[in-house]
Structure formats: C-alpha cells, structure tokens
Motif scaffolding. Structure first.
Motif, short mmCIF file in Angstrom:
data_model
loop_
_atom_site.label_atom_id
_atom_site.label_comp_id
_atom_site.label_asym_id
_atom_site.label_seq_id
_atom_site.Cartn_x
_atom_site.Cartn_y
_atom_site.Cartn_z
N VAL A 92 -10.96 -8.89 -38.92
CA VAL A 92 -11.59 -10.18 -39.20
C VAL A 92 -12.51 -10.59 -38.06
CG1 VAL A 92 -11.10 -12.63 -39.58
CG2 VAL A 92 -9.71 -10.90 -40.70
N SER A 93 -12.11 -10.36 -36.80
CA SER A 93 -12.96 -10.76 -35.67
C SER A 93 -14.28 -9.99 -35.68
CB SER A 93 -12.23 -10.57 -34.35
OG SER A 93 -11.85 -9.22 -34.17
N TRP A 100 -16.54 -11.50 -38.37
CA TRP A 100 -17.17 -12.75 -37.96
C TRP A 100 -18.30 -12.51 -36.96
CZ3 TRP A 100 -17.31 -16.46 -41.00
CH2 TRP A 100 -16.21 -16.86 -41.76
N VAL A 112 -21.15 -11.43 -39.05
CA VAL A 112 -21.73 -12.59 -39.74
C VAL A 112 -22.65 -13.35 -38.79
CG1 VAL A 112 -21.19 -14.85 -40.76
CG2 VAL A 112 -19.86 -12.85 -41.43
N ALA A 113 -22.17 -13.59 -37.57
CA ALA A 113 -22.98 -14.34 -36.59
C ALA A 113 -24.25 -13.59 -36.22
CB ALA A 113 -22.14 -14.62 -35.33
N VAL A 155 -18.76 -11.77 -44.66
CA VAL A 155 -17.72 -12.80 -44.56
C VAL A 155 -16.39 -12.16 -44.95
CG1 VAL A 155 -16.87 -14.98 -45.53
CG2 VAL A 155 -19.29 -14.71 -44.99
N PRO A 156 -15.36 -12.31 -44.10
CA PRO A 156 -14.07 -11.67 -44.39
C PRO A 156 -13.49 -12.10 -45.73
CG PRO A 156 -14.10 -12.57 -42.16
CD PRO A 156 -15.35 -13.06 -42.85
N VAL A 183 -11.12 -15.02 -46.00
CA VAL A 183 -11.67 -16.36 -45.96
C VAL A 183 -12.30 -16.73 -47.31
CG1 VAL A 183 -13.41 -17.83 -44.85
CG2 VAL A 183 -12.07 -16.22 -43.50
#
Length: 186
Positions: free
Chosen positions: A5-6, A9, A12-13, A52-53, A56
C-alpha cells in the motif's frame, strides 16, 4: 494494482504530481510542447488513478473498460501524431501499455469481468515482460539524457516553467518509472 500500500501511494503521488506539472506545461508558447504535455497529463493522472490501492477504493467493473477506451483513443491520437516523426512513438507505446494494464486489471481475480473470461491472462507474462524491458530501457536512457540537460539548462535566458526541456524530460522519466512500478506489481 496489487502490491504494498505504501508503494502504491508513492506511485499515486508521483503520477499525480507529474500530471499536474504537465498541465502547467500546456501553457507553453510552443504548440508542440502543449500538445505533448496534454497527452502526458492524461497519462500521469490515469496512472495515478489506476495506482490507488484496492484496499482504499475498488473501481466498479465498468471503470477498467472505460480506461481502456480512453487510452485506446489516446493511442490512436499518438499514432496519428507519429506520422510527423519517430519521437511520438514513445507516446504510442505508453498509451498501448495503459490499455494493456486496464485490460489485465479488468480480468484480475478481484474484477467481476474475470468470472466471464477466466483464461484471458494466458499471454500476460510475455507482454508484461516486453513492456518491462522497454520501459526499463527508456528510464535508463532518459535518466542518462537528463544529467547533461541539467548542466546546460542555465545557459539560456529566463525560461518559463512550461518550456524548460530538463523538466519535461524529468516528467517523462517519472512516468516511465511509474510504468515500471505498475508493471512490476501486475
């Protein structure tokens, strides 16, 4: 996208920031720069949305075919632009890769579409491997080209943010890194 997940993200950023900078580049005075920046903004934001995970947000079943259609149209546009020179071919490969990722995600076990086509992923490792080789080579070559550009960037007068070639290269490099990360997690 599957994976930690990290890392998702961070991807994504990276992709969202790249897409936002490409929107800034669309204000360039150079038409070719604006046109390329528009396609790259679409890629950046599309990659951010795909990364996006799933823990989420799990997109509805219709989202992946929609992604494939949008990037398929972008691939046709990039192919049309490639008539003017080979430098547009990377955009063709990138958009086709996004279509591929969309179709694979639509057929993943967590997708409702996978229940209708259980054998759709039979050729996945070969295509994924070829795309990984291409984008890894692209990232290495782009990174090597970026170093000299940064050293000579200060020789010209005041350059607008949208017209800085080293930032455009860094933008493309970021998206290449993002594509490698996406392909590794498939």
């Amino acid at each position: 996208m599957h994976g930690p997940v990290s890392a998702a993200w961070l991807l994504v950023a990276l992709c969202a920031a790249t897409g936002a900078y490409c929107l800034l580049r669309m204000r360039s005075a150079v038409e070719e720069q604006r046109r390329a920046a528009g396609g790259e903004a679409l890629m950046g934001f599309g990659m951010a949305a795909m990364a996006v995970p799933a823990a989420v947000f799990t997109p509805p079943g219709w989202a992946w075919p929609l992604y494939a259609a949008v990037f398929g149209a972008a691939a046709l546009r990039a192919l049309w632009a490639a008539r003017s020179g080979p430098h547009h071919l990377h955009h063709v490969v990138g958009t086709v890769a996004m279509v591929y990722v969309s179709l694979v995600m639509a057929a993943s076990p967590t997708s409702p579409a996978a229940h209708h086509h259980p054998h759709i992923g039979a050729g996945v490792p070969l295509v994924t491997g070829a795309l990984l080789l291409y984008f890894t080579g692209y990232v290495l070559l782009s990174g090597a080209r970026l170093v000299p550009a940064a050293a000579t960037a200060g020789t010209t007068g005041a350059v607008r943010w949208g017209d800085r070639p080293e930032l455009a290269r860094a933008c493309r490099l970021s998206m290449g890194i993002g594509m490698v990360a996406m392909l590794l997690t498939m």
